[in-house]
Design a protein around this motif. Structure first.
Motif, PDB file in Angstrom:
ATOM      1  N   ASP A  14      35.224 -20.982  25.127  1.00  0.00           N
ATOM      2  CA  ASP A  14      35.612 -19.772  25.366  1.00  0.00           C
ATOM      3  C   ASP A  14      36.430 -19.262  24.236  1.00  0.00           C
ATOM      4  O   ASP A  14      36.814 -19.939  23.289  1.00  0.00           O
ATOM      5  CB  ASP A  14      36.886 -20.136  26.440  1.00  0.00           C
ATOM      6  CG  ASP A  14      37.550 -18.915  26.953  1.00  0.00           C
ATOM      7  OD1 ASP A  14      37.192 -17.929  27.360  1.00  0.00           O
ATOM      8  OD2 ASP A  14      38.879 -18.945  26.757  1.00  0.00           O
ATOM      9  N   ASP A  16      39.060 -16.025  24.187  1.00  0.00           N
ATOM     10  CA  ASP A  16      40.390 -15.406  24.290  1.00  0.00           C
ATOM     11  C   ASP A  16      41.178 -16.557  25.055  1.00  0.00           C
ATOM     12  O   ASP A  16      40.870 -16.912  26.067  1.00  0.00           O
ATOM     13  CB  ASP A  16      40.270 -14.026  25.214  1.00  0.00           C
ATOM     14  CG  ASP A  16      39.768 -13.062  24.540  1.00  0.00           C
ATOM     15  OD1 ASP A  16      40.080 -12.226  23.871  1.00  0.00           O
ATOM     16  OD2 ASP A  16      38.236 -12.762  24.747  1.00  0.00           O
ATOM     17  N   GLY A  17      42.373 -16.934  24.475  1.00  0.00           N
ATOM     18  CA  GLY A  17      43.251 -17.770  24.895  1.00  0.00           C
ATOM     19  C   GLY A  17      42.860 -19.245  24.664  1.00  0.00           C
ATOM     20  O   GLY A  17      43.750 -20.009  24.953  1.00  0.00           O
ATOM     21  N   THR A  18      41.684 -19.350  23.829  1.00  0.00           N
ATOM     22  CA  THR A  18      41.145 -20.766  23.748  1.00  0.00           C
ATOM     23  C   THR A  18      41.054 -20.699  22.140  1.00  0.00           C
ATOM     24  O   THR A  18      41.679 -21.533  21.605  1.00  0.00           O
ATOM     25  CB  THR A  18      39.818 -21.177  24.321  1.00  0.00           C
ATOM     26  OG1 THR A  18      39.973 -21.126  25.713  1.00  0.00           O
ATOM     27  CG2 THR A  18      39.309 -22.672  23.871  1.00  0.00           C
ATOM     28  N   ASP A 191      40.552 -21.937  28.963  1.00  0.00           N
ATOM     29  CA  ASP A 191      41.984 -21.789  29.213  1.00  0.00           C
ATOM     30  C   ASP A 191      42.380 -20.940  30.442  1.00  0.00           C
ATOM     31  O   ASP A 191      43.541 -20.943  30.887  1.00  0.00           O
ATOM     32  CB  ASP A 191      42.801 -21.122  28.235  1.00  0.00           C
ATOM     33  CG  ASP A 191      42.343 -19.711  28.110  1.00  0.00           C
ATOM     34  OD1 ASP A 191      41.205 -19.190  28.110  1.00  0.00           O
ATOM     35  OD2 ASP A 191      43.121 -18.698  28.382  1.00  0.00           O
ATOM     36  N   ASP A 192      41.504 -20.460  31.073  1.00  0.00           N
ATOM     37  CA  ASP A 192      41.681 -19.685  32.286  1.00  0.00           C
ATOM     38  C   ASP A 192      40.899 -20.070  33.418  1.00  0.00           C
ATOM     39  O   ASP A 192      40.023 -20.823  33.520  1.00  0.00           O
ATOM     40  CB  ASP A 192      41.360 -18.126  31.957  1.00  0.00           C
ATOM     41  CG  ASP A 192      42.159 -17.100  32.632  1.00  0.00           C
ATOM     42  OD1 ASP A 192      42.823 -17.341  33.663  1.00  0.00           O
ATOM     43  OD2 ASP A 192      42.028 -15.822  31.987  1.00  0.00           O
ATOM     44  N   ASP A 195      37.312 -20.665  33.622  1.00  0.00           N
ATOM     45  CA  ASP A 195      36.832 -21.563  33.187  1.00  0.00           C
ATOM     46  C   ASP A 195      36.442 -22.809  34.038  1.00  0.00           C
ATOM     47  O   ASP A 195      36.149 -23.956  33.678  1.00  0.00           O
ATOM     48  CB  ASP A 195      37.608 -22.073  31.897  1.00  0.00           C
ATOM     49  CG  ASP A 195      37.657 -20.832  30.718  1.00  0.00           C
ATOM     50  OD1 ASP A 195      36.329 -20.312  30.421  1.00  0.00           O
ATOM     51  OD2 ASP A 195      38.797 -20.545  30.124  1.00  0.00           O
TER      52      ASP A 195
HETATM   53 MG   LIG Z   1      39.903 -17.475  27.989  1.00  0.00          MG
END
Ligand SMILES: [Mg+2]
Length: 242
Positions: A14, A16-18, A191-192, A195
């Motif tokens: 992933d 964004d955020g990962t 992260d979300d 996922d």
């Molecule tokens: Mg993400």
């Protein structure tokens, strides 16, 4: 313990955020030059068995990571690009859905509409107070969404509409059947909430996973931040994959 990366690993990541720290808007994220070098190196070491798995469109992914263009799943599976560059795309969402999302973005200051054709995302990070209004709008149109077989998802400061049955998990299953992913040991990081669809199918693929920020069911390791993920990838690329 973090599962090892070997020459037989297929890395699904992933974004964004990962890999990247979240920013105020999706356009404001930064791709560290070092990350780009590390990903290119890993992609070579794995003979192309590295793929992004993102809610972003492929266009947006490519803009971020140019000139690097690995295999990728965009729009949560609405777009799948194999290592040969061929793209499989699903049909765009109906205009009736687009009008609802565009109307909300137009009337509520701070909302950002991301139109991925086969999916729509309303980002409200700049207007968190809008969430109750957005939630009730989604409830009000629930019937239409059901009729159009559209699924509404809540992520980190984002509400998304996408066709039912399209998700990151089913897209990973499809890409994992293609060369050079086929037959490799899958390692996924996310992260979300979207996922979770991948974590759900990992056991049937014999894959393993890590999460970022919080522990997901099936995650064997939790990185505290995207920065920690980048550092780990750097060490893996540096050590060389065997
Ligand atoms: Mg993400």
């Amino acid at each position: 313990m973090m599962p090892p990366v070997s020459g037989n690993t297929a890395l699904f990541l992933d974004i964004d955020g990962t890999l990247l720290d979240l920013a105020r808007t999706p356009d404001q994220v930064k791709v560290p030059g070092e990350l780009l070098r590390v990903l290119e190196k890993l992609d070579q070491q794995l003979h192309g068995a590295l793929a992004f798995v993102s809610g972003r469109s492929l266009e947006s992914i490519d803009r971020l990571f140019a000139p690097f263009r690995p295999a990728a799943i965009g729009a949560h599976g609405g777009e799948i690009r194999g290592i040969n560059g061929e793209i499989a795309r699903i049909a765009p969402l109906p205009d009736s859905i687009r009008e609802i999302f565009a109307g909300l973005a137009e009337h509520i200051p701070g909302l950002l509409l991301e139109d991925k054709r086969c999916a729509l995302a309303l980002h409200y990070r700049l207007a968190p107070e809008a969430l109750p209004v957005l939630t009730s709008a989604m409830e009000r149109h629930a019937r239409l969404f059901a009729d159009e077989k559209v699924h509404i998802l809540h992520g980190k400061a984002v509400i998304e509409a996408r066709p039912r049955g399209i998700d990151k998990g089913s897209a990973v299953v499809k890409l994992a059947r293609q060369k050079p992913f086929k037959g490799r040991a899958i390692l996924f990081g996310g992260d979300d909430t979207t996922d979770l669809d991948v974590f759900r199918i990992l056991p049937q693929l014999g894959g393993r996973g890590f999460s970022v920020g919080k522990r997901f069911p099936g995650a064997e390791h939790v990185f505290e931040t995207p920065r920690a993920v980048r550092q780990w990838l750097g060490r893996v690329a540096e050590g060389g994959v065997r």
